[in-house]
Design a protein around this motif. Structure first.
Motif, PDB file in Angstrom:
ATOM      1  N   THR A  10      -7.126 -17.993   9.760  1.00  0.00           N
ATOM      2  CA  THR A  10      -6.271 -18.884  10.554  1.00  0.00           C
ATOM      3  C   THR A  10      -4.821 -18.461  10.434  1.00  0.00           C
ATOM      4  O   THR A  10      -4.069 -18.471  11.424  1.00  0.00           O
ATOM      5  CB  THR A  10      -6.426 -20.344  10.075  1.00  0.00           C
ATOM      6  OG1 THR A  10      -7.780 -20.747  10.240  1.00  0.00           O
ATOM      7  CG2 THR A  10      -5.530 -21.278  10.878  1.00  0.00           C
ATOM      8  N   ALA A  20      -6.049 -26.151   8.586  1.00  0.00           N
ATOM      9  CA  ALA A  20      -7.160 -25.327   8.095  1.00  0.00           C
ATOM     10  C   ALA A  20      -7.426 -25.609   6.622  1.00  0.00           C
ATOM     11  O   ALA A  20      -8.587 -25.678   6.194  1.00  0.00           O
ATOM     12  CB  ALA A  20      -6.851 -23.846   8.298  1.00  0.00           C
ATOM     13  N   THR A  69      -7.669 -22.826  14.537  1.00  0.00           N
ATOM     14  CA  THR A  69      -8.177 -23.472  13.323  1.00  0.00           C
ATOM     15  C   THR A  69      -9.630 -23.894  13.487  1.00  0.00           C
ATOM     16  O   THR A  69     -10.470 -23.693  12.596  1.00  0.00           O
ATOM     17  CB  THR A  69      -7.317 -24.703  12.979  1.00  0.00           C
ATOM     18  OG1 THR A  69      -5.956 -24.293  12.836  1.00  0.00           O
ATOM     19  CG2 THR A  69      -7.782 -25.361  11.693  1.00  0.00           C
TER      20      THR A  69
END
Length: 338
Positions: free
Chosen positions: A120, A130, A265
């Motif tokens: 991410t 995340a 994400t």
């Protein structure tokens, strides 16, 4: 694109070496009992350290983005099992019944933490979200995965999961995790400063479980039950499963109205499956002789997801860089016109 980007990482090479060692020199008898005891201790230590290094502040700080977290959890614990069950008519002819159980088990596992956050970040997504999503998935998976595994296996006639197994999961994994969280105020800083040591415990415990699991499986005739055609079928199944989940999370997040950073994400947190959680859980949930076959789909999926997501993260990053340059160029043109 350099060839080394597609080569296995060092840990994957260690996994391969461990499987080869277990195939040639499987532990048996009293030695196997010693390894079983060491494995239990290593797994408890692993989850204790996971609890000690997981920042409660990081989790709490990301809780406001609840739609994103629910989407990631739904992908991990709802969408994956549904795909595993719906694809049964296609999957079963390609693999053995034991491998299909391994695929269903794979589908019930929580997301990874480290690699989800890392990818991410590389792709320039919402890193704080995340951290929260991946951490919550890992924590909830300790309880959800054994329950979900039991329900999925029972629904498809592959055997039911006993409440005793759930209790063993709680005792061996969740209790050390909670103790690690309690001890975090005293040892959390030390754990953060010694991440390489924690990583060695993490990887070492997985290798130990894999060795004992494959030793038992080899003694039960694992490789006689696994011809190359079945192994090839398993690779195809993993590729199809990963492709489906990546496409659904990508376009599903857009349909739900998430912005670009949140989409990244959701894609990277919602498509992963944790080897670090899966191997210890399999060690508790399944008979010793069956674990090797059960975790094989997960081991292959682990490497496949890392290779695919590494390429995907770089593409996201490149697109973000292009968009940033275009925005800067447009701003410069506007400023010059003014």
């Amino acid at each position: 694109m350099p060839l080394r980007r597609f080569l296995p990482d060092n840990f994957t090479l260690c996994l391969i070496a461990t499987v080869i060692t277990a195939s040639l020199l499987p532990c048996r008898g009293s030695v196997a009992h010693v390894f079983d005891g060491l494995t239990d201790l290593a797994i408890a230590l692993l989850f204790f350290l996971h609890g000690a290094k997981l920042s409660r502040e990081a989790v709490v700080s990301g809780l406001t983005n609840w739609r994103l977290h629910l989407t990631v959890l739904a992908s991990t614990f709802v969408l994956f099992p549904i795909l595993g069950m719906l694809l049964k008519p296609v999957l079963v002819p390609l693999v053995t019944p034991s491998l299909y159980v391994g695929i269903l088990f794979l589908c019930t596992l929580p997301s990874t933490v480290q690699s989800s956050i890392a990818f991410t970040s590389i792709a320039r997504g919402n890193v704080s979200a995340a951290v929260c999503s991946a951490s919550a998935s890992s924590l909830l998976g300790i309880v959800i995965t054994p329950l979900l595994t039991g329900l999925v296996l029972q629904a498809h006639g592959a055997g039911a999961m006993s409440w005793r197994s759930v209790g063993e999961i709680v005792l061996q994994l969740f209790v050390p995790f909670v103790l690690g969280q309690v001890a975090q105020r005293w040892i959390g800083g030390w754990v953060q400063r010694h991440r390489p040591l924690v990583g060695l415990v993490d990887q070492g415990s997985i290798l130990l479980v894999v060795y004992t699991a494959f030793s038992a499986a080899v003694l039960q005739g694992l490789w006689k039950q696994l011809p190359l055609s079945v192994l090839g079928g398993l690779l195809v199944i993993n590729a199809v499963l990963l492709a489906c989940i990546l496409l659904i999370t990508r376009y599903g997040s857009r349909a739900l109205g998430f912005d670009h950073e949140d989409e990244i994400t959701i894609v990277f947190c919602g498509s992963k499956k944790s080897l670090a959680s899966g191997v210890p859980m399999a060690n508790v949930l399944f008979p010793a002789h069956a674990i090797g076959m059960i975790v094989l789909p997960l081991m292959l999926f682990h490497q496949m997801q890392l290779m695919t997501c590494a390429v995907l993260a770089r593409r996201y990053a490149q697109r973000a860089g292009v968009n940033k340059r275009k925005a800067a160029s447009t701003a410069a043109e506007i400023a010059a016109a003014d």
